[in-house]
Enzyme design. Structure first.
Site, short mmCIF file in Angstrom:
data_model
loop_
_atom_site.label_atom_id
_atom_site.label_comp_id
_atom_site.label_asym_id
_atom_site.label_seq_id
_atom_site.Cartn_x
_atom_site.Cartn_y
_atom_site.Cartn_z
N ASN A 1 0.79 -1.21 0.04
CA ASN A 1 0.04 -0.05 -0.16
C ASN A 1 0.89 1.13 0.02
O ASN A 1 1.74 1.32 0.71
CB ASN A 1 -0.78 0.06 1.48
CG ASN A 1 -1.93 -1.11 1.32
OD1 ASN A 1 -2.52 -1.73 0.01
ND2 ASN A 1 -2.27 -1.71 2.31
N VAL B 1 1.28 2.54 7.94
CA VAL B 1 2.71 2.59 8.61
C VAL B 1 3.62 3.32 7.60
O VAL B 1 3.84 2.71 6.54
CB VAL B 1 3.15 1.13 9.13
CG1 VAL B 1 4.44 1.30 9.85
CG2 VAL B 1 2.07 0.68 10.05
N HIS C 1 6.28 -1.61 3.54
CA HIS C 1 6.36 -2.92 3.68
C HIS C 1 5.38 -3.63 2.58
O HIS C 1 4.84 -3.01 2.40
CB HIS C 1 5.55 -3.11 5.38
CG HIS C 1 4.27 -2.30 5.41
ND1 HIS C 1 4.46 -0.87 5.60
CD2 HIS C 1 2.83 -2.54 5.30
CE1 HIS C 1 3.25 -0.58 5.70
NE2 HIS C 1 2.48 -1.34 5.61
P1 5GP Z 1 -0.56 -0.91 5.95
O1 5GP Z 1 -2.05 -0.29 5.76
O2 5GP Z 1 0.32 0.33 6.44
O3 5GP Z 1 -0.46 -1.44 4.31
O4 5GP Z 1 -0.51 -2.06 6.60
C1 5GP Z 1 0.05 -2.00 8.10
C2 5GP Z 1 0.14 -3.39 8.82
O5 5GP Z 1 0.70 -3.25 9.80
C3 5GP Z 1 -1.46 -3.77 9.16
O6 5GP Z 1 -1.82 -4.99 8.56
C4 5GP Z 1 -1.32 -3.72 10.64
O7 5GP Z 1 -1.98 -5.04 11.18
C5 5GP Z 1 0.10 -4.14 10.90
N1 5GP Z 1 0.79 -3.68 12.06
C6 5GP Z 1 0.52 -2.36 12.56
N2 5GP Z 1 1.04 -2.13 13.78
C7 5GP Z 1 1.70 -3.53 14.01
C8 5GP Z 1 2.73 -4.08 15.18
O8 5GP Z 1 2.77 -3.46 16.23
N3 5GP Z 1 3.15 -5.38 14.84
C9 5GP Z 1 2.89 -5.93 13.66
N4 5GP Z 1 3.46 -7.38 13.66
N5 5GP Z 1 2.01 -5.63 12.82
C10 5GP Z 1 1.54 -4.27 12.90
#
Ligand code: 5GP
Length: 126
Positions: free
Chosen positions: A97, A106, A110
């Site tokens: 994303n 985040v 990733h």
């Molecule tokens: P995005 O929406 O930014 O692509 O995805 C962020 C991802 O990070 C989400 O799937 C969320 O569940 C994961 N995430 C957020 N905080 C943490 C954390 O502290 N530890 C882990 N393992 N995953 C996290």
């Protein structure tokens, strides 16, 4: 909340803290270029996140500013993790994303790896 993919790198983001071992994670794989760990809120039976070790906000930042070694190392790590987890057959999905419309939450690049069931159409409709 979704972030702006062009914002400067924030060393206090949650994945920077994971890389510094300030927050625990369930590590699947680690090498010089990448760390892979289980997503805290899985959206499929298998949901792994792979992040580069460098300070890159997004795919946009990484593809523009990452070194050839970092980019090759990261891409190989993503493939390795999926292969080692036995996902190649029956298959898996990669997702990165980027920014607000991409719903990136985040601000450290990733790649999501989803697997473990038929994953359906590519995007939610509507
Ligand atoms: P995005 O929406 O930014 O692509 O995805 C962020 C991802 O990070 C989400 O799937 C969320 O569940 C994961 N995430 C957020 N905080 C943490 C954390 O502290 N530890 C882990 N393992 N995953 C996290």
């Amino acid at each position: 909340m979704a972030i702006d993919a062009t914002q400067p790198y924030d060393d206090e983001n949650i994945f920077a803290k994971i890389l510094r071992d300030e927050i625990p994670n369930k590590t699947v794989y680690e090498d010089e270029h990448a760390l892979a760990f289980h997503d805290i809120n899985p959206q499929a039976p298998h949901h792994i996140l792979v992040i580069p070790k460098g300070r890159y906000v997004s795919w946009d930042d990484f593809s523009a500013n990452g070194s050839d070694g970092e980019i090759a190392g990261f891409v190989r790590a993503v493939g390795h993790v999926a292969r080692e987890a036995g996902m190649v057959e029956p298959g898996y999905r990669l997702l990165a994303n980027i920014g607000k419309d991409g719903h990136q939450e985040v601000p450290h690049l990733h790649v999501h790896i989803f697997a473990g069931k038929p994953l359906g159409p590519m995007l939610m409709r509507g």
